[in-house]
Write an enzyme that holds these catalytic residues in place. Structure first.
Site, PDB file in Angstrom:
ATOM      1  CG  HIS A   1      -2.076   1.121   1.266  1.00 44.09           C
ATOM      2  ND1 HIS A   1      -1.846   2.430   0.713  1.00 44.09           N
ATOM      3  CD2 HIS A   1      -3.462   0.941   1.440  1.00 44.09           C
ATOM      4  CE1 HIS A   1      -3.112   2.937   0.755  1.00 44.09           C
ATOM      5  NE2 HIS A   1      -4.037   2.057   0.975  1.00 44.09           N
TER       6      HIS A   1
ATOM      7  CD  GLU B   1     -11.099  -1.467   0.178  1.00 45.23           C
ATOM      8  OE1 GLU B   1     -11.808  -1.047   0.800  1.00 45.23           O
ATOM      9  OE2 GLU B   1      -9.778  -2.038   0.269  1.00 45.23           O
TER      10      GLU B   1
ATOM     11  CB  CYS C   1      -8.325   4.606   6.105  1.00 45.98           C
ATOM     12  SG  CYS C   1      -9.574   3.734   4.929  1.00 45.98           S
TER      13      CYS C   1
END
Lengths: 635, 635
Positions: free
Chosen positions: B184, B306, B400
């Site tokens: 990520h 996502e 997040c």
């Protein structure tokens, strides 16, 4: 219970109905000549046929699957129907061989299930909710009844009587019996068939028990799961077991399960005259067809439960609309029609047959849809889970649909006509000949027609001797200006109408001819305003046939096309796809080429006229793969 | 590399920009007074704050999660920005306490990760692809840089320099180093911030290494998975690691990952002048904003990754459009704007801020959207997986988004203005005051305006001494008839335009006043013809604000409403929702009440006129829950 007062219709059996139309006969021939052999090969190749040798042992490849017995059973049923009309000694030997193996495999107490006997011996009846044991038994019973009726051979039927006997001893409210019922309904309607074939009341009683016990507290499926140290992975609605069936008001859960249950309920109600059960069937019918059915006769709006969601939730790309579910809708409709001949049942049956059922098999008879969405975008994420394919497939791991469509097509004639003392009902149109006895007099009714491509039907009634009875002709719900002539004289149709059928009562002579005219202009169909996925859109329908746009005719990005309200829609005879009436019109499109704006613009985009061609929905995906959609934008 | 020739803009920092508008200032105040305390409480209640006591042991409840460090880090970053403009000793003590704990927790070699130190000691750096270790490090670095800048305290920064030093030693192409990079992305842009804060080149080099190594064969993530005896559960596209970044032409995979990467790429390109990297950023920008972005500035079309799907695939109900992804789009746009001030970057930044970012937090500052669809039907199956809620939530297991929106709102001022020698750029409008030095002369630029509700902006330029420079005003892409007056005299705007900015070059005096007029009629926005989900539909936009229909104003079943092309759309000042300009028009509806047809009909349904009210999309779900939709049917 007003409807149960009249004697139910008896369908004229498929053996007594000869279809000679260009639409169904060709498909039935393909079914017989291509589909049955192809499916047999698939059954053999995947182990479903040879499992009955009972040679599989733990550690060997190709572990038998809990559904397998039902797949073979439905194929045997289909083959049996075919044998009755088109003898085929080789096919018959194949079935006899399978029956011999089953007979040998059957346990002394009558139990017969290849999965439990080979893979989980000792575990039988411990997971009714999920493991399809009674479902497989039901399909085997249906196959045995069909085979006995087709061939006169009783051996398979005897095997299944012993098994049914075992099941009747196992389940019930007696001491030492289990108060269970099937997780996947099917055996209920099979037991009624067995009762009708044998006259043995215990099978009808067992069917009624399974129906009555369903959804009763304490909840069998939950208790059963607890006993295995598990919990039920689906809601009780999934199994239509959330409440006793007579309290159910909405079609819920897994669609095939639901419709097999409702069919069994209708069967039991027809036999017992149980009005509370029939009332439940009627309520469920309304829920199903007035709020939860696609225009194709598809049912089941989501892959997540292979079934129903909520009222008016009918997404097109995400539609599940399993082939088996539409077939089951035909079963339910046909049963309701027999109990209470009303046009609405015939309308739904016809809608499903010509659209959502027939889409399940390719024109060449070799490939199958499990899921039948009303719009497909091959380049987007798939809906419909593992079965939601954008082209028909040769087979499926869970292969319920292919043999289901085969048994339907092999016995299609039985859905056309029904008789009861004093009346013959014509439910479906198509060039055909039906033979029946009316109070002792042999009668032949013939239809001459190009239906479904043309709405003119010439019906000749040919009794062996003059004979008084009512001929009831279904006037389809899609038809607005039907007319009928008896021996050339126009009748006042309104006076003849009762529950969607034109009742013509007379003493019939050999030369009597009816001319039924069902005008079939192209209709712009619109959905109820709560079907939000269809708002601003129309579906084209002509007669019983729902049309769609395919990429092969119209290019990609079908949503770029809009049909003006004023555009005339012409019909066009086309030789493609086995010979069809296609639809042609002029629409507008926003062309992608020449687009100079960005992703979003405040300018009004340029439009240009474009040709639009629609073909019958059931025939899509018989040319090169691509997009498809039923509901077309309209302005 | 034409753009890199000019010196990049330096954003005027948030500390030097005072917002005093009614739109953002109120939200920033709520962010400071409500959101930060609420989030702190959530961080504490869920264990994310106290994990740094390092007291968790296996078997204890509330196992630390691999993402936790990043959640706290983003909150500290947000709180730091707030401290700089609104001192708060209690808040500062809270952060100092956390920093003390981290300092104590930090291992001798500099490593610092609560999850790996407590839950999987010995496993560090064994699963870069999935486990967010470098991502957490990046957020901690960003927090430390922000806290040092806000308070002047260096302790947190020193902790993170030691950690970054450890990471720089661990990863790279040297002997004994791992050739890994983050699964990520995030640390890349954080390392550039650290480089800028410290001047230590090694951090920039490490950022460049991570970017350059990404997607190189043999594939690190695949090898790393093999070493764990596993396989990579996502495609390489998911991680933007399917090819080296300079070869990438399409925005793919997980959207937040993608946009953090692109932001880091832009940062490194800005620092190094690497034209190949900048070219890649430009190509990815085009893919992203011209083919894969919602009109709200939302990005990510599906929950399954996502992230991104395919060109023009922008489903509305199924949109993922994660709040974090739109925030990351702001980051990327802002960086591209600094390198190469073009209106298109400012347009996208403004689009995201006013719509897809701001929708992420409720008006009261207490509830958050993770997923921001463009249409919601509360009674239908949910899209967007576990985060696809139909109302904002107080918190998420993967939290997040809430602290991400908090840090953005706490530092919003930095996105308004940018300077370079000889020029000051105004990217965003809103009543505000910015202070900067232009070649040694202190200058204040003030905006007086009711933007975004009104397009008149009075800009006064107040240098301490007369001073020659260019003031560049962004003329938004949505605006078709902008005009500008300098000291009352209308300028020929076309002559001033360059890349979407009006460049006004003069020697400025204290009393110079610009009057910028950005007319903002309501626009009917239409999508590219390949965005099939928006065909036959319009979105309403006024100025930068995209509108939506809510059930609260328009009743349920929003798709029943159609707007005629000819209907005038009026604006309406309303006191609801903190004070807005709402839109009002007359549409047609097919009323459900009085519907007498069945589920499908060939009759053309009756229509009746209906009032239609639209509110800003970002403000939906601040009243009673219900349906929402952006794209409205049009005829």
């Amino acid at each position: 219970m007003h409807a149960a007062k009249a004697e139910p219709l008896t369908p004229i059996p498929y053996q007594a109905v000869t279809l000679s139309d260009s639409f169904w006969s060709a498909r039935a021939a393909t079914n017989r000549e291509v589909t049955l052999p192809v499916e047999l090969k698939n059954l053999r190749d995947t182990g479903r046929l040879d499992v009955w040798k009972m040679e599989w042992r733990p550690g060997m490849p190709n572990t038998p699957h809990p559904f397998w017995d039902s797949d073979l059973a439905k194929w045997i049923e289909a083959a049996a129907y075919s044998l009755a009309t088109h003898p085929n000694p080789e096919l018959e030997r194949e079935i006899d061989r399978a029956v011999t193996r089953m007979e040998k495999a059957q346990l002394d107490d009558g139990y017969l299930n290849s999965y439990y006997q080979l893979v989980e011996p000792g575990k039988r009846w411990t997971n009714l909710a999920l493991m399809h044991e009674l479902y497989c038994a039901g399909h085997l019973i249906e196959a045995a009844v069909a085979y006995a009726s087709a061939t006169g051979k009783k051996r398979f039927l005897d095997v299944m009587r012993r098994y049914a006997q075992h099941i009747a001893g196992t389940f019930g409210r007696g001491v030492g019996q289990r108060r269970g019922y099937p997780g996947h309904e099917e055996i209920e309607l099979a037991l009624v068939k067995l009762y009708r074939a044998t006259g043995e009341r215990q099978y009808l009683d067992l069917a009624a028990y399974f129906i009555d016990e369903r959804g009763v507290e304490p909840h069998y499926f939950i208790q059963e799961a607890l006993e295995r140290g598990e919990s039920l992975p689906f809601s009780e609605e999934y199994f239509q077991a959330h409440q006793p069936v007579r309290e159910q008001r909405e079609a819920v859960g897994h669609a095939v399960r639901a419709l097999y249950l409702y069919s069994g309920m209708a069967d039991v109600a027809a036999e017992t005259g149980d009005s509370t059960l029939l009332d439940a069937c009627r309520r469920l019918w309304t829920s199903l067809t007035e709020r939860r059915m696609y225009i194709t006769g598809g049912i089941g709006s989501t892959a997540s439960n292979e079934g129903f969601t909520s009222d008016y939730h009918l997404p097109n790309e995400a539609a599940y609309a399993e082939t088996c579910a539409s077939i089951a809708l035909v079963f339910f409709a046909h049963r309701m029609l027999a109990i209470d001949p009303q046009g609405k049942y015939g309308d739904a049956m016809e809608r499903a047959l010509y659209n959502g059922v027939l889409s399940g098999v390719s024109l060449d008879g070799k490939r199958f849809f499990y899921v039948n969405p009303l719009a497909v975008r091959p380049n987007e994420e798939r809906h419909g889970g593992e079965f939601g394919t954008v082209s028909r497939q040769e087979w499926f791991g869970c292969a319920c649909c292919p043999p289901n469509v085969a048994r339907l097509l092999a016995s299609l004639g039985q859905y056309f006509y029904g008789v009861r003392p004093g009346a013959c009902f014509i439910h479906l149109y198509g060039q055909s000949e039906a033979r029946f006895d009316m109070e002792g007099v042999p009668v032949v009714v013939k239809q001459r027609t190009q239906y479904p491509w043309d709405g003119r039907i010439r019906v000749s009634v040919e009794p062996d001797a003059t004979c008084a009875f009512t001929l009831a002709l279904r006037i389809p719900g899609w038809c607005r200006n039907a007319s009928v002539k008896v021996n050339g004289r126009t009748e006042a149709l309104a006076d003849l109408m009762k529950n969607g059928y034109a009742h013509i009562t007379r003493t019939w002579n050999k030369r009597d001819v009816l001319e039924l005219e069902l005008p079939m202009p192209v209709e712009r169909m619109r959905a109820h305003p709560r079907v939000r996925h269809d708002m601003g859109r129309i579906a084209l329908q002509r007669g019983p046939i729902v049309y769609c746009l395919e990429e092969a005719d119209n290019g990609a990005n079908l949503d770029r096309i809009v049909l003006p309200r004023s555009a005339p829609i012409r019909t066009m005879q086309k030789r493609i796809l086995g010979g069809i009436v296609a639809l042609k019109t002029e629409g507008w499109e926003i062309p992608e080429k020449g687009w100079k704006e960005g992703l979003y613009t405040s300018s009004e985009p340029l439009r240009r006229p474009c040709h639009v061609v629609a073909i019958p929905y059931a025939l899509w995906d018989n040319r090169k793969p691509g997009e498809m959609q039923v509901w077309i934008r309209e302005e």
